[in-house]
Design a protein around this motif. Structure first.
Motif, mmCIF file in Angstrom:
data_model
loop_
_atom_site.group_PDB
_atom_site.id
_atom_site.type_symbol
_atom_site.label_atom_id
_atom_site.label_comp_id
_atom_site.label_asym_id
_atom_site.label_seq_id
_atom_site.Cartn_x
_atom_site.Cartn_y
_atom_site.Cartn_z
ATOM 1 N N MET A 149 34.494 36.482 -32.063
ATOM 2 C CA MET A 149 35.547 37.480 -32.247
ATOM 3 C C MET A 149 36.000 38.050 -30.900
ATOM 4 O O MET A 149 37.191 38.301 -30.680
ATOM 5 N N GLY A 150 35.058 38.259 -29.982
ATOM 6 C CA GLY A 150 35.414 38.743 -28.651
ATOM 7 C C GLY A 150 36.339 37.782 -27.933
ATOM 8 O O GLY A 150 37.315 38.191 -27.290
ATOM 9 N N LEU A 178 30.210 40.865 -28.546
ATOM 10 C CA LEU A 178 31.660 41.058 -28.482
ATOM 11 C C LEU A 178 32.093 41.331 -27.046
ATOM 12 O O LEU A 178 33.042 40.729 -26.530
ATOM 13 N N LYS A 179 31.367 42.229 -26.384
ATOM 14 C CA LYS A 179 31.758 42.630 -25.028
ATOM 15 C C LYS A 179 31.493 41.528 -23.996
ATOM 16 O O LYS A 179 32.020 41.584 -22.892
ATOM 17 N N ARG A 180 30.708 40.537 -24.366
ATOM 18 C CA ARG A 180 30.466 39.429 -23.443
ATOM 19 C C ARG A 180 31.750 38.625 -23.217
ATOM 20 O O ARG A 180 31.966 38.050 -22.149
ATOM 21 N N PHE A 181 32.613 38.574 -24.249
ATOM 22 C CA PHE A 181 33.862 37.808 -24.134
ATOM 23 C C PHE A 181 35.101 38.703 -24.105
ATOM 24 O O PHE A 181 36.117 38.317 -23.540
ATOM 25 N N LYS A 371 39.772 27.751 -34.040
ATOM 26 C CA LYS A 371 38.446 27.719 -33.442
ATOM 27 C C LYS A 371 38.370 28.802 -32.379
ATOM 28 O O LYS A 371 39.258 28.911 -31.534
ATOM 29 N N ALA A 372 37.323 29.607 -32.434
ATOM 30 C CA ALA A 372 37.133 30.659 -31.428
ATOM 31 C C ALA A 372 36.253 30.166 -30.281
ATOM 32 O O ALA A 372 36.564 30.386 -29.114
ATOM 33 N N LEU A 373 35.148 29.509 -30.619
ATOM 34 C CA LEU A 373 34.236 28.932 -29.624
ATOM 35 C C LEU A 373 33.732 27.601 -30.181
ATOM 36 O O LEU A 373 33.277 27.546 -31.320
#
Length: 387
Positions: A149-150, A178-181, A371-373
């Motif tokens: 989601m990030g 989340l904050k990682r991305f 696709k997110a990741l």
């Protein structure tokens, strides 16, 4: 004979060829009572479907599954773990619902060299510095969906997002993921008690904030309450709601139309086009009369993983090194598609962005949009000593 060999023989330390076991005993633990039983029930049902499809055998061995309710209490979970090891003498401990409970049972299980497979919680500690060759996850590391989601929010260029989650291990991991991305601005970062079901105070704070959107993590019954209250407070139009682990096929029937328009991260959906998924979904719907959720997929995969590993060692599950090596190879077909373990024995998998829309039957459903990741592991594998 060499004196050293004589001493080893006397001590009973010479290698003896492992004999095939006559059965496999599994200790299954999950939350099966209380407001969050929705998660534990889904995990149990996915596990039971897999055992049934295998004819009651795992790797050809008759399977005995001991099902226990941890009541979402750490002391109860710890007692059950000790029971699995000491009196039940299980060949593997499986299931599990919440990260704090997983952390409570982890040491008693792995210290006893009991194969332990999580079908849901994936605390960061167990993926990183505290990893163990005896611990596997068929689900995710706790940050993963939030990382997806990030990445999606970062790609959209959203700013000033309000973050809210329960105050426990998984809540902290999810927000960290989340904050990682996501590198945009944050309007607020709020943690609520794990048992809290009334969010009126937090919703009032969101209403008076200058946030552009809200990201929420509330699993199981917490998610049902949060999303319904969020929608009924009239916040959806002004503050679009994004989530991870909050809305899925297990909670959608209870949330209903209040979930429409919600953007979610996921690693699986019922309409993923592969043979294993079609068999799983059709079997689950026939047996239980409802659409499965990702929790059920992970538990189903736990049994299928064990099945192929037991076959690989010809039923000689007492040969722990060989059994662990077979588990690491993960030579089974998952409803998620390709499945493989990272060096920390957590999955490498693809994460998607989806939206809750009305299906042809008029009921809300999650529709995968992007696709997110892709083929992503987790951020903690590099600190795990297993290479």
């Amino acid at each position: 004979m060499d004196k050293r060999i004589l001493l080893l023989a006397a001590a009973g330390l010479l290698a003896v060829p492992a004999q095939a076991a006559d059965k496999i005993t599994l200790g299954f633990m999950s939350t099966l009572s209380g407001p969050n039983a929705i998660i534990g029930t889904e995990i149990r049902d996915g596990m039971q479907l897999a055992v049934e499809q295998l004819g009651g055998k795992i790797g050809g061995l008759p399977a005995r599954v001991i099902v226990e309710d941890d009541q979402q209490k750490a002391d109860v979970a710890r007692q059950l773990a000790e029971k699995f090891v000491q009196s039940d003498k299980v060949d593997a401990a499986i299931g599990f619902s919440f990260s704090n409970l997983m952390l409570a049972v982890y040491k008693p299980l792995v210290d006893a060299k009991t194969v332990t497979i999580s079908s849901n919680p994936g605390p960061s500690q167990l993926a990183g510095k505290d990893c163990s060759p005896y611990f596997f996850s068929t689900s995710w590391q706790g940050d993963n969906w939030a990382e997806g989601m990030g990445a999606y929010l970062q790609k959209k260029g959203l700013q000033n997002i309000y973050l809210i989650a329960p105050n426990y291990a998984a809540g902290k991991d999810v927000i960290a993921g989340l904050k990682r991305f996501y590198k945009g601005s944050i309007a607020a970062e709020v943690y609520t008690p794990l048992t809290q079901l009334d969010f009126s105070a937090e919703l009032s704070q969101i209403k008076s904030s200058n946030a552009s959107a809200v990201f929420a993590f509330y699993p199981g019954g917490l998610g049902v309450q949060f999303v319904k209250q969020y929608s009924q407070a009239g916040l959806k139009e002004k503050f679009p709601l994004y989530s991870a682990y909050t809305v899925d096929e297990s909670t959608l029937p209870a949330i209903g139309d209040d979930a429409l328009g919600l953007i979610v991260a996921t690693s699986w959906a019922p309409d993923l086009d592969n043979a294993a998924n079609k068999k799983f979904v059709s079997g689950f719907e026939k047996k239980y009369g409802r659409v499965p959720a990702p929790y059920a997929v992970h538990a189903y995969d736990t049994i299928m993983l064990l099945d192929t590993a037991v076959k690989a060692v010809n039923g000689k599950i007492e040969d722990k090194p060989a059994f662990l090596a077979a588990l690491r190879k993960a030579q089974f077909e998952s409803p998620r598609g390709a499945f493989k373990f990272n060096t920390n024995q957590f999955p490498i998998q693809t994460f998607y962005q989806g939206e809750v829309k009305k299906g042809a039957d008029g009921k809300p459903r999650i529709v995968i949009q992007d696709k997110a990741l892709e083929n992503y592991g987790d951020a903690y594998a590099q600190t795990c000593s297993m290479k």
